[in-house]
Write an enzyme that holds these catalytic residues in place. Structure first.
Site, mmCIF file in Angstrom:
data_model
loop_
_atom_site.group_PDB
_atom_site.id
_atom_site.type_symbol
_atom_site.label_atom_id
_atom_site.label_comp_id
_atom_site.label_asym_id
_atom_site.label_seq_id
_atom_site.Cartn_x
_atom_site.Cartn_y
_atom_site.Cartn_z
ATOM 1 N N ARG A 105 -1.776 1.133 -15.971
ATOM 2 C CA ARG A 105 -0.371 1.613 -15.256
ATOM 3 C C ARG A 105 -0.692 2.202 -13.848
ATOM 4 N NH1 ARG A 105 -0.122 3.354 -20.635
ATOM 5 N NH2 ARG A 105 1.252 2.194 -21.670
ATOM 6 N N LYS A 140 4.625 -3.613 -0.630
ATOM 7 C CA LYS A 140 5.049 -4.739 -1.567
ATOM 8 C C LYS A 140 3.666 -5.542 -1.827
ATOM 9 C CE LYS A 140 8.310 -6.989 1.029
ATOM 10 N NZ LYS A 140 9.329 -8.232 1.139
ATOM 11 N N GLU A 148 4.243 -12.299 14.332
ATOM 12 C CA GLU A 148 4.766 -11.213 13.686
ATOM 13 C C GLU A 148 4.756 -9.936 14.682
ATOM 14 O OE1 GLU A 148 6.268 -11.269 10.966
ATOM 15 O OE2 GLU A 148 5.542 -12.916 9.898
ATOM 16 N N LYS A 183 6.205 -1.343 11.719
ATOM 17 C CA LYS A 183 6.398 -1.799 10.467
ATOM 18 C C LYS A 183 6.392 -0.414 9.508
ATOM 19 C CE LYS A 183 6.223 -4.202 6.568
ATOM 20 N NZ LYS A 183 5.608 -5.398 5.964
ATOM 21 N N GLU A 219 13.954 -2.257 0.420
ATOM 22 C CA GLU A 219 14.514 -3.270 1.251
ATOM 23 C C GLU A 219 15.805 -3.208 0.891
ATOM 24 O OE1 GLU A 219 12.477 -6.924 0.053
ATOM 25 O OE2 GLU A 219 11.954 -7.076 2.192
ATOM 26 N N ARG A 240 15.405 -2.456 6.511
ATOM 27 C CA ARG A 240 14.290 -3.356 6.441
ATOM 28 C C ARG A 240 14.511 -4.792 6.709
ATOM 29 N NH1 ARG A 240 9.232 -2.396 2.161
ATOM 30 N NH2 ARG A 240 7.879 -3.818 2.623
ATOM 31 N N ASN A 276 13.189 -9.409 8.954
ATOM 32 C CA ASN A 276 13.535 -10.764 8.878
ATOM 33 C C ASN A 276 13.934 -11.640 10.045
ATOM 34 O OD1 ASN A 276 12.936 -11.459 6.396
ATOM 35 N ND2 ASN A 276 15.072 -10.802 5.420
ATOM 36 N N HIS A 290 13.035 -15.416 10.299
ATOM 37 C CA HIS A 290 12.676 -15.797 8.968
ATOM 38 C C HIS A 290 13.414 -16.677 8.308
ATOM 39 C CE1 HIS A 290 9.072 -13.103 9.924
ATOM 40 N NE2 HIS A 290 8.498 -13.214 8.669
ATOM 41 N N HIS A 332 11.399 -19.503 6.792
ATOM 42 C CA HIS A 332 11.326 -19.969 5.399
ATOM 43 C C HIS A 332 11.448 -21.223 5.143
ATOM 44 C CE1 HIS A 332 11.072 -15.231 4.290
ATOM 45 N NE2 HIS A 332 9.773 -15.677 4.439
ATOM 46 N N HIS A 350 2.603 -19.603 8.197
ATOM 47 C CA HIS A 350 3.706 -18.769 8.172
ATOM 48 C C HIS A 350 4.248 -18.419 9.913
ATOM 49 C CE1 HIS A 350 6.580 -15.837 7.054
ATOM 50 N NE2 HIS A 350 6.005 -15.010 7.596
HETATM 51 N N1 NAD Z 1 3.253 -7.727 1.135
HETATM 52 C C1 NAD Z 1 3.807 -8.060 2.012
HETATM 53 O O1 NAD Z 1 4.484 -6.972 2.660
HETATM 54 C C2 NAD Z 1 3.480 -9.481 2.748
HETATM 55 C C3 NAD Z 1 4.073 -9.497 4.202
HETATM 56 C C4 NAD Z 1 3.677 -10.696 4.852
HETATM 57 C C5 NAD Z 1 2.891 -11.783 4.180
HETATM 58 N N2 NAD Z 1 2.578 -11.361 3.062
HETATM 59 C C6 NAD Z 1 1.658 -12.308 2.020
HETATM 60 O O2 NAD Z 1 0.513 -12.782 3.018
HETATM 61 C C7 NAD Z 1 0.144 -13.859 2.640
HETATM 62 C C8 NAD Z 1 -0.612 -14.417 4.060
HETATM 63 O O3 NAD Z 1 -1.588 -13.628 4.502
HETATM 64 P P1 NAD Z 1 -2.561 -14.105 5.678
HETATM 65 O O4 NAD Z 1 -1.682 -14.660 6.706
HETATM 66 O O5 NAD Z 1 -3.343 -12.846 5.833
HETATM 67 O O6 NAD Z 1 -3.353 -15.201 5.138
HETATM 68 P P2 NAD Z 1 -4.820 -15.161 4.148
HETATM 69 O O7 NAD Z 1 -5.052 -14.074 3.247
HETATM 70 O O8 NAD Z 1 -4.772 -16.412 3.436
HETATM 71 O O9 NAD Z 1 -5.766 -15.459 5.344
HETATM 72 C C9 NAD Z 1 -5.810 -16.584 5.972
HETATM 73 C C10 NAD Z 1 -7.356 -17.193 6.030
HETATM 74 O O10 NAD Z 1 -8.072 -16.661 6.867
HETATM 75 C C11 NAD Z 1 -9.308 -15.976 6.239
HETATM 76 N N3 NAD Z 1 -9.715 -14.874 6.730
HETATM 77 C C12 NAD Z 1 -9.126 -13.558 6.521
HETATM 78 N N4 NAD Z 1 -9.588 -12.629 7.500
HETATM 79 C C13 NAD Z 1 -10.704 -13.336 8.187
HETATM 80 C C14 NAD Z 1 -11.661 -12.918 9.070
HETATM 81 N N5 NAD Z 1 -11.497 -11.468 9.686
HETATM 82 N N6 NAD Z 1 -12.678 -13.493 9.437
HETATM 83 C C15 NAD Z 1 -12.696 -14.825 9.009
HETATM 84 N N7 NAD Z 1 -11.712 -15.566 8.245
HETATM 85 C C16 NAD Z 1 -10.728 -14.654 7.614
HETATM 86 C C17 NAD Z 1 -9.047 -15.930 4.808
HETATM 87 O O11 NAD Z 1 -10.222 -16.247 3.828
HETATM 88 C C18 NAD Z 1 -8.097 -17.147 4.681
HETATM 89 O O12 NAD Z 1 -8.699 -18.492 4.455
HETATM 90 C C19 NAD Z 1 1.014 -14.692 1.861
HETATM 91 O O13 NAD Z 1 0.809 -14.680 0.728
HETATM 92 C C20 NAD Z 1 2.301 -13.971 2.119
HETATM 93 O O14 NAD Z 1 3.206 -14.104 1.112
HETATM 94 C C21 NAD Z 1 2.926 -10.318 2.191
HETATM 95 ZN ZN ZN Z 2 6.604 -12.953 8.179
#
Ligand code: NAD
Ligand code: ZN
Length: 390
Positions: free
Chosen positions: A150, A172, A214, A256, A266, A270, A274, A277, A281, A294
């Site tokens: 929990r 999130k 971003e 942010k 949201e 917030r 977008n 986006h 998207h 992305h």
């Molecule tokens: N929670 C939220 O508010 C929120 C907001 C935006 C995106 N997201 C989510 O985030 C995800 C995308 O995140 P991302 O773009 O960070 O991708 P990711 O976590 O997949 O990282 C991208 C790649 O880079 C590698 N990597 C990461 N850091 C590294 C480093 N310092 N050195 C070498 N390699 C490294 C990872 O292993 C991966 O292969 C999506 O699933 C998206 O939905 C969430």
């Molecule tokens: Zn985004």
């Protein structure tokens, strides 16, 4: 107001005021900003080579128990020693679990492996989870932290630019469902976010540039000084010059923080995040998530949103072209020959079908001035999409 709420109000007001005045909420200890919501209050640290200070900062935040570190197969091997020393050096016991790198790990199946590991290791309510990785790891680890026993305390060390300025902040968390991204999730705020920008040195260049979309978004919607920094010092930023990089990450993270502090769930403000986006998207959906990162999709989405803003008479042509010019200099795509206009258009309307309401377009009236419109004519969108082809 009770004393806590009053303090939260003051912090929030200070943050918004600081943004308007163009100063970053910062001090000598790498504090970029603080998130202050009804349910939580936590610092976001941004600095250069600050990972070794993680353990001490956890102590200051009053985080106790054992550290269950979750990372991925790329980041874990690179930083396991450093993060281990940082945490054990402050007297914590620490263990690490590595999940496969990539979006494929954001599933209930992988969450199940993490639960199994926590059960085997007898993790308890008093322990905490550390996410060490990009947004995939922080979304997955945060979701597990929200649901195991929990709720366990949760700490994030974001290692991608996108995670530093976006995914790690705001609470999130979640995993994907075969029928949709992020369909299963929970709000669970971390206790602390520590972004060591020096870790970006190992991030692939394309991922870094994707994260810059971003950062640019935050600049366009809310921070003229950040925009100025991006326009004048993009060479230093692309070369990861420490001072410039830290400043850009810090300012962007602060945006942010400020937005989620105003609107944790949201329901209102917030939505400005977008910007770019809706089409971003839609492009990801229409191209099947494997062609564009992305941030690349968002870059194209911002170019289109700026053109829609211009077409509606909201944004000066000169400003609209500055959006594209900056993104292009940051190494992001601003046109895409393969855009299938009707298909992308249909994908932007998906939201309407799902939620039974018109698409809410975040548009620009100028830099730092957003407006939300649900009456954008289809033809204007069609033209903006077609313009991306050349
Ligand atoms: N929670 C939220 O508010 C929120 C907001 C935006 C995106 N997201 C989510 O985030 C995800 C995308 O995140 P991302 O773009 O960070 O991708 P990711 O976590 O997949 O990282 C991208 C790649 O880079 C590698 N990597 C990461 N850091 C590294 C480093 N310092 N050195 C070498 N390699 C490294 C990872 O292993 C991966 O292969 C999506 O699933 C998206 O939905 C969430
Ligand atoms: Zn985004």
């Amino acid at each position: 107001l009770g004393p806590e709420e009053a303090a939260a109000e003051v912090a929030r007001a200070w943050q918004m005021l600081s943004l308007r005045l163009g100063v970053t909420v910062a001090s000598g200890n790498d504090l970029a900003c603080e998130v202050v919501t009804a349910s939580a209050r936590y610092p976001v640290f941004v600095g250069w080579e600050i990972l070794p200070s993680l353990g001490e900062r956890l102590r200051v935040q009053g985080v106790s128990g054992r550290a269950f570190v979750i990372s991925d197969s790329t980041v874990g091997p690179l930083y396991r020693k450093q993060v281990g020393e940082a945490v054990t050096g402050a007297g914590y016991e620490a263990v690490m679990l590595i999940v496969p790198a990539g979006e494929e790990s954001k599933t209930l199946k992988v969450a199940g492996w993490v639960y199994d590991w926590l059960v085997e290791r007898r993790a308890e309510r008093g322990d905490f989870i550390v996410a060490l990785g990009g947004g995939v790891v922080s979304d997955l680890a945060g979701f597990v932290a929200a649901t195991f026993a929990r709720g366990l305390a949760f700490v994030v060390c974001p290692t991608t630019l996108l995670a530093m300025v976006d995914a790690s902040i705001g609470g999130k968390t979640g995993v994907d469902h075969p029928k949709g991204k992020n369909l299963i999730g929970a709000f669970h705020q971390p206790r602390l976010v520590l972004a060591d920008a020096a870790m970006l040195r190992t991030l692939p260049a394309r991922e870094f540039r994707s994260g810059l979309a971003e950062v640019a978004k935050h600049a366009f919607i809310l921070d003229a000084d950040l925009l100025d920094l991006l326009e004048k010092r993009e060479d230093a930023l692309l070369a990861l010059e420490p001072e410039t990089t830290v400043e850009a990450v810090r300012r962007s993270a602060a945006i942010k923080c400020a937005v989620v502090s105003e609107d944790e769930r949201e329901q209102g403000r917030r939505v400005v995040l977008n910007f770019g986006h809706t089409i971003g998207h839609a492009l990801e959906t229409a191209t099947g998530y494997n062609m564009l990162l992305h941030g690349e999709a968002v870059s194209l989405g911002m170019v289109a949103a700026a053109r829609i803003s211009e077409a509606l008479g909201l944004l000066a042509a000169e400003h609209a072209s500055r959006v594209g010019a900056l993104l292009s200099r940051l190494g992001l795509p601003v046109s895409l020959k393969q855009v299938e206009v009707e298909r992308v258009l249909a994908a932007t309307e998906l939201d309407k079908k799902v939620r039974g309401r018109a698409v809410r377009w975040v548009l620009l009236e100028g830099f730092g001035r957003t407006v939300v419109r649900d009456d954008v004519p289809e033809d204007v969108v069609r033209q903006a999409l077609a313009s991306l082809k050349s």
